[in-house]
Write an enzyme that holds these catalytic residues in place. Sequence first.
Site, PDB file in Angstrom:
ATOM      1  N   GLU A 404      37.559 -20.331  -2.885  1.00 46.29           N
ATOM      2  CA  GLU A 404      37.023 -20.867  -1.795  1.00 46.29           C
ATOM      3  C   GLU A 404      35.798 -21.986  -2.398  1.00 46.29           C
ATOM      4  OE1 GLU A 404      34.687 -18.081   0.341  1.00 46.29           O
ATOM      5  OE2 GLU A 404      36.731 -17.381   1.320  1.00 46.29           O
ATOM      6  N   ARG A 410      25.205 -17.918  -1.279  1.00 46.58           N
ATOM      7  CA  ARG A 410      25.777 -16.268  -1.301  1.00 46.58           C
ATOM      8  C   ARG A 410      27.159 -16.244  -1.388  1.00 46.58           C
ATOM      9  NH1 ARG A 410      26.406 -14.512   4.885  1.00 46.58           N
ATOM     10  NH2 ARG A 410      27.861 -16.124   5.816  1.00 46.58           N
ATOM     11  N   GLU A 553      25.888 -10.380   6.048  1.00 45.48           N
ATOM     12  CA  GLU A 553      26.734  -9.422   6.173  1.00 45.48           C
ATOM     13  C   GLU A 553      27.157  -9.114   4.428  1.00 45.48           C
ATOM     14  OE1 GLU A 553      31.119  -9.207   4.718  1.00 45.48           O
ATOM     15  OE2 GLU A 553      30.799 -11.294   5.597  1.00 45.48           O
ATOM     16  N   SER A 556      32.744  -6.035   5.214  1.00 50.25           N
ATOM     17  CA  SER A 556      33.946  -6.105   6.278  1.00 50.25           C
ATOM     18  C   SER A 556      34.779  -5.307   6.230  1.00 50.25           C
ATOM     19  CB  SER A 556      34.560  -7.694   6.243  1.00 50.25           C
ATOM     20  OG  SER A 556      35.058  -7.990   7.246  1.00 50.25           O
ATOM     21  N   ARG A 604      26.264  -9.208  -3.436  1.00 53.08           N
ATOM     22  CA  ARG A 604      25.441  -9.534  -2.367  1.00 53.08           C
ATOM     23  C   ARG A 604      24.369  -8.323  -1.977  1.00 53.08           C
ATOM     24  NH1 ARG A 604      28.421 -12.539   2.665  1.00 53.08           N
ATOM     25  NH2 ARG A 604      29.213 -13.704   0.989  1.00 53.08           N
TER      26      ARG A 604
END
Length: 630
Positions: A404, A410, A553, A556, A604
């Site tokens: 990405e 983050r 978050e 997930s 994270r």
Amino acid sequence: MSNEATPAEDAAIAELINQIATLGASIASAKKENKPKEEWEPFLQQMLALKIEYKEKTGKEYGPAKDSSKEAKKPKGEDNQEASDKNKEKRAKKAAEKAAREEKKRKQREEREAREREKLENLAKASGEDWSKVFGDAPMIQSKTKSEEGAARWTKIGVLEKELEGQKVLVRGHLHTSRGVGKGAFVLLRSSLYTVQCVAFESSGKDEQVGIPSAMIKFMTGVPVESIVDVYGTLTVPKNPVEGATQSNVEIQVETFHCVHKATAAMPFQMEDACRPDLVKETDVGAYDHEANQSATEGGRVGQETRLDHRWIDLRTPANQSIFRVQSMVCTLFREYLLSQNFVEIHTPKLLSGASEGGADVFTLDYFGKPACLSMSPQLHKQMAAACGGFERVFEIGPVFRAENSNTRRHLCEFTGLDMEMAIMEHYDEVLDVLGDLFVYIFDGLKARCGPELERVKEQHGFEDLQYLRKTLKIDYATGCKLLREAGVEQDDYEDLSTENEKKLGDIVKEKYNTEFFIMDKYPLAVRPFYTMPDPNNPKLSNSYDIFIRGQEILSGAQRIHEPALLEERAKAWGIDVKTIASYVDSFRNGALPHGGGGIGMERVVMLYLGLPNIRKSSMFPRDPRRIAP
């Protein structure tokens, strides 16, 4: 008795002259090559001692003989044949003054030589006439020899306390700072999180005490910062606590000082600057500007990109040492808890024949002429193991790759995933119960086991302790959207949450429920992966969930589809070629347990638990769209 020297004495004097000349040549060569003074100072001390010995044996100062054949120049002219009485008086006075000055210099020289002789004698007594045993560069450690005590000879700096007062200790660490004060040297030695002050003063030594020569003081203050040094001495308790040292109640009175490995390259930044506390609290969301973080910031603080370019140095700061010890403990506690709940640790492949979640954001590569990619999740394989392979409860700690192009605070292109998957009996809440208890175990464990590390991080990146409940709060997606709307934020029940809205929801939940850690489930089906089980009561929703820390978050997950026909249907809806996931779908055709799980971003978790503003601070060697080294 004859005053003539014997042949043996002549030979000894000749040898002295030869040794003095050799040392003089070595000193001259060192000076010509601009070598630091501490390298040739020992030669000078030895040469002075030899000159003293020469004078004692010959009764003369060492040096070239004066040429007495030259006659003094006489004044020219008849008027100058005889000096006037006045001039004679002046010359006599000057001669007397000169003689007095020479006598004073002679006495000072003799006193200095006597002091040096005493130092050398004390040093010889302490070191067997071997300077290297007291200070200097240690031989390269090549595992040539091994002492009986081994590594037990060294004491860890972190255990140096008042209870060890009076004991001899040998410590090793980075030379953090050094300074000379008069005839003394003050050195701050650092090892991992801990620092201790080491002190030495020039002395001749008394009784059994070891003398400290001036050359040793110069050597101690001349060793480059960040060099690795060994210090041996007596642990003492200073009158006042030592400022700037973690072991502030003790200090080491140095007896020997050796450089194990000298830092030869120029420092890209000073450690004092890299350790400075943050002036302001940065935001932890939004874009990350690489150029803006390249150079030093206000107050001499080191830019983030400069730190990462020289990460091997940046990692030495107490804050970074602590961050990655906390990171290690997060993985330890994750493993401990799941093992206690009968989970099995597995290791899945990172080379795949297709995209692991059907997305386009994968790193592609050639696999012996066939297209392949790096895994962006162990999802499919952990399902095979837990639901189809009979393990029922599995977890993995391993790398995850995401292609990405996200230059944010983050996101990373490679991070460490903490993944778990488990069979369920009747409802995916069974998974949420395990996850809630897992994180409470991690948070409790960090407080209990990482006290010093948390304090070191707070000193540089001040943060507030995480607020969490013993029974983890769970709300559904619709409730979260409602809370946002009540706070004046536009948010539809079937629309994905933006980063800003997640942060805002975190603030609302903290104020309303007094927690910064919560679970939100029943996400819209359209925003979840193809293998997510649809909600049986609302086809627009799914049996999926996210877990949040401080409004961001960190996990997930969902109940997974275990029916092959439904899996194929959902894959096609996502535009995935079923052929590329045939082995995955086929694994459910021979009986599969209902199951669910989740994937956690380890970096994270650490970032948010410690209140850090940038995920690059919690990744040891981060990989983002702009960085692939070191």
